[in-house]
Write a protein that holds these residues in place. Structure first.
Motif, PDB file in Angstrom:
ATOM      1  N   GLU A 125       1.005  -1.224  -0.100  1.00  0.00           N
ATOM      2  CA  GLU A 125       0.031  -0.161  -0.081  1.00  0.00           C
ATOM      3  C   GLU A 125       0.949   1.261   0.056  1.00  0.00           C
ATOM      4  O   GLU A 125       0.751   2.268  -0.618  1.00  0.00           O
ATOM      5  CB  GLU A 125      -0.894  -0.105   1.316  1.00  0.00           C
ATOM      6  CG  GLU A 125      -2.079   0.782   1.020  1.00  0.00           C
ATOM      7  CD  GLU A 125      -3.157   0.167   0.268  1.00  0.00           C
ATOM      8  OE1 GLU A 125      -3.420   0.923  -1.017  1.00  0.00           O
ATOM      9  OE2 GLU A 125      -3.544  -1.067  -0.022  1.00  0.00           O
ATOM     10  N   PHE A 126       2.029   1.199   0.634  1.00  0.00           N
ATOM     11  CA  PHE A 126       2.876   2.316   0.632  1.00  0.00           C
ATOM     12  C   PHE A 126       3.512   2.544  -0.497  1.00  0.00           C
ATOM     13  O   PHE A 126       3.794   3.913  -1.121  1.00  0.00           O
ATOM     14  CB  PHE A 126       3.984   2.075   1.912  1.00  0.00           C
ATOM     15  CG  PHE A 126       5.044   3.204   2.207  1.00  0.00           C
ATOM     16  CD1 PHE A 126       4.341   4.422   2.734  1.00  0.00           C
ATOM     17  CD2 PHE A 126       6.380   3.308   1.687  1.00  0.00           C
ATOM     18  CE1 PHE A 126       5.137   5.507   3.097  1.00  0.00           C
ATOM     19  CE2 PHE A 126       7.026   4.439   2.135  1.00  0.00           C
ATOM     20  CZ  PHE A 126       6.366   5.438   2.725  1.00  0.00           C
ATOM     21  N   ALA A 127       3.784   1.402  -1.378  1.00  0.00           N
ATOM     22  CA  ALA A 127       4.445   1.723  -2.527  1.00  0.00           C
ATOM     23  C   ALA A 127       3.389   2.354  -3.429  1.00  0.00           C
ATOM     24  O   ALA A 127       3.762   3.218  -4.339  1.00  0.00           O
ATOM     25  CB  ALA A 127       5.015   0.017  -3.121  1.00  0.00           C
ATOM     26  N   LYS A 128       2.042   1.968  -3.550  1.00  0.00           N
ATOM     27  CA  LYS A 128       1.132   2.579  -4.092  1.00  0.00           C
ATOM     28  C   LYS A 128       0.813   3.817  -3.923  1.00  0.00           C
ATOM     29  O   LYS A 128       0.700   5.174  -4.779  1.00  0.00           O
ATOM     30  CB  LYS A 128      -0.262   1.711  -4.382  1.00  0.00           C
ATOM     31  CG  LYS A 128      -0.247   0.403  -4.783  1.00  0.00           C
ATOM     32  CD  LYS A 128      -1.689  -0.218  -4.571  1.00  0.00           C
ATOM     33  CE  LYS A 128      -1.674  -1.279  -5.193  1.00  0.00           C
ATOM     34  NZ  LYS A 128      -1.304  -2.489  -4.287  1.00  0.00           N
ATOM     35  N   LEU A 129       1.150   4.213  -2.644  1.00  0.00           N
ATOM     36  CA  LEU A 129       0.908   5.675  -2.286  1.00  0.00           C
ATOM     37  C   LEU A 129       2.170   6.496  -2.639  1.00  0.00           C
ATOM     38  O   LEU A 129       1.742   7.506  -3.310  1.00  0.00           O
ATOM     39  CB  LEU A 129       0.894   5.608  -0.676  1.00  0.00           C
ATOM     40  CG  LEU A 129       1.172   6.818   0.081  1.00  0.00           C
ATOM     41  CD1 LEU A 129       0.009   8.155  -0.305  1.00  0.00           C
ATOM     42  CD2 LEU A 129       1.142   6.861   1.677  1.00  0.00           C
ATOM     43  N   ILE A 130       3.423   6.106  -2.735  1.00  0.00           N
ATOM     44  CA  ILE A 130       4.420   6.945  -3.026  1.00  0.00           C
ATOM     45  C   ILE A 130       4.331   7.154  -4.655  1.00  0.00           C
ATOM     46  O   ILE A 130       4.756   8.302  -5.165  1.00  0.00           O
ATOM     47  CB  ILE A 130       5.863   5.945  -2.873  1.00  0.00           C
ATOM     48  CG1 ILE A 130       6.145   5.891  -1.322  1.00  0.00           C
ATOM     49  CG2 ILE A 130       6.720   6.665  -3.759  1.00  0.00           C
ATOM     50  CD1 ILE A 130       6.089   7.476  -0.698  1.00  0.00           C
ATOM     51  N   ARG A 131       3.947   6.104  -5.351  1.00  0.00           N
ATOM     52  CA  ARG A 131       3.780   6.248  -6.921  1.00  0.00           C
ATOM     53  C   ARG A 131       2.814   7.336  -7.063  1.00  0.00           C
ATOM     54  O   ARG A 131       3.054   8.389  -7.881  1.00  0.00           O
ATOM     55  CB  ARG A 131       3.355   5.000  -7.656  1.00  0.00           C
ATOM     56  CG  ARG A 131       3.111   5.183  -9.153  1.00  0.00           C
ATOM     57  CD  ARG A 131       2.614   3.828  -9.487  1.00  0.00           C
ATOM     58  NE  ARG A 131       3.727   3.030 -10.201  1.00  0.00           N
ATOM     59  CZ  ARG A 131       4.686   3.324 -10.912  1.00  0.00           C
ATOM     60  NH1 ARG A 131       4.547   4.229 -11.900  1.00  0.00           N
ATOM     61  NH2 ARG A 131       6.032   2.619 -10.997  1.00  0.00           N
ATOM     62  N   ARG A 132       1.543   7.294  -6.707  1.00  0.00           N
ATOM     63  CA  ARG A 132       0.749   8.336  -6.766  1.00  0.00           C
ATOM     64  C   ARG A 132       1.037   9.695  -6.367  1.00  0.00           C
ATOM     65  O   ARG A 132       0.775  10.666  -7.111  1.00  0.00           O
ATOM     66  CB  ARG A 132      -0.731   7.799  -6.025  1.00  0.00           C
ATOM     67  CG  ARG A 132      -1.576   6.765  -6.997  1.00  0.00           C
ATOM     68  CD  ARG A 132      -2.062   7.189  -8.125  1.00  0.00           C
ATOM     69  NE  ARG A 132      -2.973   6.110  -8.750  1.00  0.00           N
ATOM     70  CZ  ARG A 132      -3.997   6.393  -9.614  1.00  0.00           C
ATOM     71  NH1 ARG A 132      -3.726   7.464 -10.131  1.00  0.00           N
ATOM     72  NH2 ARG A 132      -4.762   5.450 -10.088  1.00  0.00           N
ATOM     73  N   TYR A 133       1.752   9.907  -5.181  1.00  0.00           N
ATOM     74  CA  TYR A 133       2.009  10.928  -4.659  1.00  0.00           C
ATOM     75  C   TYR A 133       3.085  11.776  -5.664  1.00  0.00           C
ATOM     76  O   TYR A 133       3.041  13.123  -5.957  1.00  0.00           O
ATOM     77  CB  TYR A 133       2.596  10.830  -3.242  1.00  0.00           C
ATOM     78  CG  TYR A 133       3.168  12.181  -2.653  1.00  0.00           C
ATOM     79  CD1 TYR A 133       2.461  13.208  -1.998  1.00  0.00           C
ATOM     80  CD2 TYR A 133       4.464  12.283  -2.571  1.00  0.00           C
ATOM     81  CE1 TYR A 133       2.657  14.317  -1.726  1.00  0.00           C
ATOM     82  CE2 TYR A 133       4.956  13.691  -2.200  1.00  0.00           C
ATOM     83  CZ  TYR A 133       4.367  14.515  -1.644  1.00  0.00           C
ATOM     84  OH  TYR A 133       4.714  15.706  -1.039  1.00  0.00           O
ATOM     85  N   LEU A 162      -3.762   2.652   4.375  1.00  0.00           N
ATOM     86  CA  LEU A 162      -2.750   2.280   5.079  1.00  0.00           C
ATOM     87  C   LEU A 162      -2.799   2.527   6.525  1.00  0.00           C
ATOM     88  O   LEU A 162      -2.366   1.783   7.402  1.00  0.00           O
ATOM     89  CB  LEU A 162      -1.447   3.205   4.616  1.00  0.00           C
ATOM     90  CG  LEU A 162      -0.004   2.854   4.843  1.00  0.00           C
ATOM     91  CD1 LEU A 162       0.411   1.442   4.611  1.00  0.00           C
ATOM     92  CD2 LEU A 162       0.973   3.876   4.336  1.00  0.00           C
ATOM     93  N   ALA A 163      -3.502   3.750   6.862  1.00  0.00           N
ATOM     94  CA  ALA A 163      -3.903   3.902   8.391  1.00  0.00           C
ATOM     95  C   ALA A 163      -4.725   2.811   8.868  1.00  0.00           C
ATOM     96  O   ALA A 163      -4.604   2.421  10.081  1.00  0.00           O
ATOM     97  CB  ALA A 163      -4.651   5.210   8.293  1.00  0.00           C
ATOM     98  N   VAL A 164      -5.585   2.244   8.126  1.00  0.00           N
ATOM     99  CA  VAL A 164      -6.412   1.128   8.554  1.00  0.00           C
ATOM    100  C   VAL A 164      -5.759   0.010   8.900  1.00  0.00           C
ATOM    101  O   VAL A 164      -5.874  -0.733   9.885  1.00  0.00           O
ATOM    102  CB  VAL A 164      -7.531   0.887   7.665  1.00  0.00           C
ATOM    103  CG1 VAL A 164      -8.604  -0.256   8.026  1.00  0.00           C
ATOM    104  CG2 VAL A 164      -8.608   2.196   7.573  1.00  0.00           C
TER     105      VAL A 164
END
Length: 288
Positions: A125-133, A162-164
Motif C-alpha cells: 500500500e505504501f508503494a502505491k501511495l508513493i507512486r501516486r504522490y 494504510l492507516a486502517v
C-alpha cells in the motif's frame, strides 16, 4: 432467495473439493456490495481448473450470481486487496456450508490480522501511495492541476487504507468511514481537498505539505517488509528483487519505492563493473 438457490449450492457442498459456501444478499436498493445482484453465492474450493468460475441466474424478477473461487485466488485477493468486497462478504455473508470450520478459522485469522501479514500489506500500500504522490507532484509542478488532483485523491485513498491496516484492521468498501474513526486527520485532509472553496492550486499546495509529513512519518514502519527481505543477502539486482516471492506482488510500484528509499538514504546503490567503459550495473543494498 436462499431456498431458490439451495439445489445449486447443495450440489457444490456435496463435493469434497468444496471448503465453504457463503450467501450474500442485497441489503438495500443502493447497495453495491452484490454488484447490483439480489444475491451472490460465494463458493470456495480447494483447487479448480479456473481460479474464478462465475454463473448468473434469474428467478422471476430476481437475479443471482455464483462465484466459485479457489483458495489460492481468495488468499491473493485478501493479500493484495484487489477485491474490496471480499472482506465484507466473508464477515457479513450467511455461511451455508463450512467444511471443518474453514470459513470460521479464516475469519478468526482475519480478525487477528497477524503482524507479518500486516507488514506485507503495508509495504504494498505504501508503494502505491508513493507512486501516486510522486506522479501527482510532477503534474502539479507542470501546472497540470486537474491531473495532479486526480493522483492526489488516489494517494489519499492509499494513505487511508494504510492507516486502517496499521491499526490492525482490513480496509473495507467504506474505508473513509473507517478512517474517520481511526485517523480523523487523514479524513480531514481528504474532506478539505474535495469540498474546500479554495482554488485547486491552493488546495493542492496545502495538501502536499501535509502529505509529505504523513508519508515521511510512516516510511520506517512501511518499509520494514522490503528491508527485511533485502537483508537476506548483501546486494540485489532489480530483477532479483522483482522475482523474489515476497516482493513480486509489489509489481510496477517496486521500482518507484526503491528510488524513494534511495532518496531517503535507506537503500544504497552499489555499482559493479560491466563490459562497457564507465557503465556499471546498478545493484541495491540496505544502508547500515
Amino acid at each position: 432467495m436462499e431456498h431458490i438457490l439451495r439445489p445449486i449450492y447443495q450440489e457444490r457442498a456435496s463435493q469434497q473439493n468444496t471448503l465453504g459456501v457463503i450467501l450474500i444478499e442485497k441489503r438495500h436498493d443502493t447497495s453495491s456490495v452484490t454488484d447490483t445482484f439480489d444475491a451472490v453465492l460465494l463458493i470456495i474450493v480447494k483447487d479448480g481448473e479456473e481460479a474464478i468460475f462465475t454463473k448468473h441466474y434469474i428467478y422471476e424478477e430476481q437475479k443471482a450470481a455464483m462465484h466459485v473461487v479457489t483458495e489460492d485466488q481468495l488468499n491473493e485477493w485478501l493479500l493484495l486487496g484487489s477485491n474490496r468486497k471480499i472482506v465484507d462478504w466473508l464477515f457479513n455473508g450467511k455461511v451455508l456450508f463450512d467444511r471443518n470450520e474453514y470459513i470460521e478459522k479464516l475469519k478468526m485469522e482475519l480478525r487477528d490480522f497477524p503482524f507479518y501479514g500486516r507488514k506485507i500489506k503495508m509495504g504494498m500500500e505504501f508503494a502505491k501511495l508513493i507512486r501516486r504522490y510522486l506522479d501527482g507532484k510532477a503534474f502539479f509542478e507542470a501546472k497540470q492541476y486537474l491531473d495532479a488532483y486526480n493522483h492526489i485523491v488516489h494517494s489519499l485513498h492509499h494513505l487511508a487504507r494504510l492507516a486502517v491496516i496499521e491499526n490492525g484492521f482490513h480496509p473495507e468498501i467504506t474505508v473513509w468511514q473507517q478512517v474517520k474513526q481511526i485517523e480523523p486527520e487523514i479524513f480531514k485532509l481528504y474532506s478539505e481537498l474535495v469540498t474546500s472553496d479554495e482554488p485547486i492550486k491552493k488546495r493542492l499546495e496545502l495538501l502536499f505539505i501535509a502529505s509529505e509529513f504523513m508519508i515521511h512519518s510512516r516510511t520506517s514502519s512501511c518499509a520494514t517488509h522490503i528491508l527485511d527481505t533485502m537483508k537476506e543477502k548483501e546486494q540485489w539486482t532489480i530483477q532479483e528483487l522483482q522475482e523474489h516471492p515476497h516482493l513480486k506482488h509489489y509489481s510496477v510500484d517496486l521500482g518507484v519505492l526503491i528510488e524513494y528509499l534511495i532518496d531517503k538514504k535507506i537503500i544504497e546503490i552499489y555499482k559493479t563493473d560491466t563490459k562497457g567503459l564507465y557503465v556499471y550495473h546498478r545493484h541495491y543494498k540496505v544502508s547500515l
